[in-house]
Design an enzyme around this catalytic site. Structure first.
Site, PDB file in Angstrom:
ATOM      1  N   GLU A 227       0.880  -1.177   0.041  1.00 13.27           N
ATOM      2  CA  GLU A 227      -0.060   0.113  -0.113  1.00 13.27           C
ATOM      3  C   GLU A 227       0.851   1.274  -0.133  1.00 13.27           C
ATOM      4  OE1 GLU A 227      -2.940  -0.132  -0.684  1.00 13.27           O
ATOM      5  OE2 GLU A 227      -3.804  -1.924  -0.008  1.00 13.27           O
ATOM      6  N   PRO A 228       0.347   2.461  -0.552  1.00  9.19           N
ATOM      7  CA  PRO A 228       1.229   3.550  -0.577  1.00  9.19           C
ATOM      8  C   PRO A 228       1.297   4.431   0.407  1.00  9.19           C
ATOM      9  CG  PRO A 228      -0.859   3.831  -1.704  1.00  9.19           C
ATOM     10  CD  PRO A 228      -1.104   2.586  -1.209  1.00  9.19           C
ATOM     11  N   HIS A 229       1.841   3.995   1.608  1.00  9.19           N
ATOM     12  CA  HIS A 229       2.223   4.717   2.917  1.00  9.19           C
ATOM     13  C   HIS A 229       2.761   6.005   2.660  1.00  9.19           C
ATOM     14  CE1 HIS A 229       0.410   1.121   5.248  1.00  9.19           C
ATOM     15  NE2 HIS A 229       1.366   0.306   4.408  1.00  9.19           N
ATOM     16  N   ALA A 230       2.500   6.911   3.349  1.00  9.33           N
ATOM     17  CA  ALA A 230       3.247   8.157   3.141  1.00  9.33           C
ATOM     18  C   ALA A 230       4.586   8.116   4.026  1.00  9.33           C
ATOM     19  CB  ALA A 230       2.364   9.261   3.693  1.00  9.33           C
ATOM     20  N   ASP A 281      -0.217  -2.913   5.814  1.00 12.38           N
ATOM     21  CA  ASP A 281      -0.995  -2.856   4.505  1.00 12.38           C
ATOM     22  C   ASP A 281      -2.614  -3.077   4.730  1.00 12.38           C
ATOM     23  OD1 ASP A 281       1.110  -2.296   3.082  1.00 12.38           O
ATOM     24  OD2 ASP A 281       1.358  -4.066   2.221  1.00 12.38           O
TER      25      ASP A 281
END
Length: 397
Positions: A227-230, A281
């Site tokens: 997932e595109p975690h910051a 995720d």
């Protein structure tokens, strides 16, 4: 009177980092003389976004207010002689030439400090003045890539994404600005000038004080996941999420509050440590699906009512129109003689007694050559002879 009123800065830098640092000194009242070739500094001819302007492109306009322009050929004997006379009266000298160039032009620290021992000489480079990478191109994106920061965001297996601003240039500019001020303070106490070395690699590396310490002291590796975690070092959910009509940013919420705000009771049962760190995720996906059911305004109102840290994802149009930006006076506006009405970010530090001041916008090439040299003791005949010899120029003033 500005904080730096009475101090003279010779700005021999190009592109963004050096000119930005010199502009900050000018914003505080320093007499900044932009020393540029007879054809104008490089940034005059390299407009960001292709916005060329009438006579001054926006890139140059944004980085060179509160300066006067002196057009000079430092490769000529006459031009070097002019520079040496100016250095004798200067307080700060800034350059970001490639390694070795300052020496070839006769404006290296050893030469100039011999003329003026009180001089603060700020030397900016990409990677350092010597060492294995010294001759690599010091370009913002390349330094972002080398800094390690890109691998702290985004999805595993996908190309890392650069910051949405010229981050390394800006950080290096502020580092040089701070270094110049600190050296001036030292000189006020001791009378001593000195050399201040700043490089882009160290500037962006030391900006990551917390993240790199997690790695070097805590020995936690950077591990991007699906997932595109910051950020890899902050617990989930932490990042941007799509709504039905836009995006919001969400930072480390308490799960019970998040569950109430999003009408998602399954979130209330999550364990903060396990869900936030071990199952990042899965947690991100659950929150993403819950937020996707709401419009932006509704979602933000719900989250704020529960005390959840959240906010809108702005574009530049939203930022410029924001009421807090207007309240802070973040942008300044003025009329430029060739570019018309200019609106641009101002100086971000507020002083109760000595506020920054806009004295003039970015200059035309060589616009102030005569004024600068006359104030430095050059006679009209000397100036005319230097112009005739091609050592100095009035450019397109």
């Amino acid at each position: 009177m500005g904080i730096l009123d009475g101090y003279t800065v010779l700005d021999c830098s190009i592109a963004m980092a050096g000119p930005f640092a010199a502009q900050r000194l000018g914003d505080l009242g320093a007499n900044v003389i932009k020393v540029e070739p007879l054809t104008g500094e490089w940034q005059r001819h390299a407009p960001a976004g292709g916005i060329t302007g009438k006579k001054i492109n926006v890139s140059f306009l944004s980085l060179n207010r509160n300066k006067r322009s002196l057009a000079i050929d430092l490769k000529s004997e006459g031009g070097r002689a002019v520079m040496q006379r100016l250095v004798e009266q200067a307080d700060v000298f800034i350059q970001n030439y490639r390694p070795g160039v300052a020496g070839r032009l006769g404006v290296d620290y050893e030469t100039l400090s011999a003329l003026n021992p009180r001089l603060i000489y700020v030397s900016m480079s990409g990677y350092g003045e010597d060492g294995p990478h010294a001759r690599r191109p010091g370009q913002d994106l390349l330094l972002q890539a080398m800094s390690g920061a890109m691998l702290s965001t985004g999805r595993k297996g996908e190309p890392p994404q650069a910051a949405g601003q010229y981050l390394v240039d800006a950080v290096t500019a502020y580092t040089a600005f701070e270094g110049a001020l600190a050296a001036l303070l030292h000189r006020e106490r001791t009378g001593e000038g000195q050399k201040v070395e700043v490089n882009m690699l160290d500037a962006i590396t030391t900006l990551q004080m917390q993240e790199l310490s997690v790695f070097t002291v805590g020995h936690k590796p950077q591990e991007r996941t699906a997932e595109p975690h910051a950020h890899v070092y902050i617990r989930a959910p932490y990042g941007t999420f799509a709504t039905t009509d836009g995006f919001i940013a969400l930072a480390m919420p308490a799960f019970p509050a998040l569950a109430r705000a999003l009408e998602a009771p399954e979130l209330a049962t999550l364990d903060e440590m396990k869900a936030g760190w071990e199952d990042r995720d899965q947690t991100f996906a659950m929150v993403r699906d819950a937020i996707a059911r709401f419009a932006t305004a509704d979602c933000l109102a719900r989250l704020e009512a529960e005390g959840v840290w959240c906010g809108p994802v702005y574009g530049y149009a939203d930022l410029v129109a924001d009421p807090q930006i207007a309240h802070n006076g973040t942008f300044i506006e003025y009329d430029h003689p060739t570019e018309g009405r200019v609106k641009t970010p101002g100086f971000p530090i507020r002083f109760s007694r000595t506020p920054s001041e806009l004295r003039f916008g970015a200059p035309l090439t060589g616009q102030h050559t005569d004024d600068i040299l006359q104030a430095s003791g050059f006679s009209a005949d000397e100036i005319a002879a230097l112009v005739q010899a091609g050592a100095i120029g009035r450019g397109d003033a």
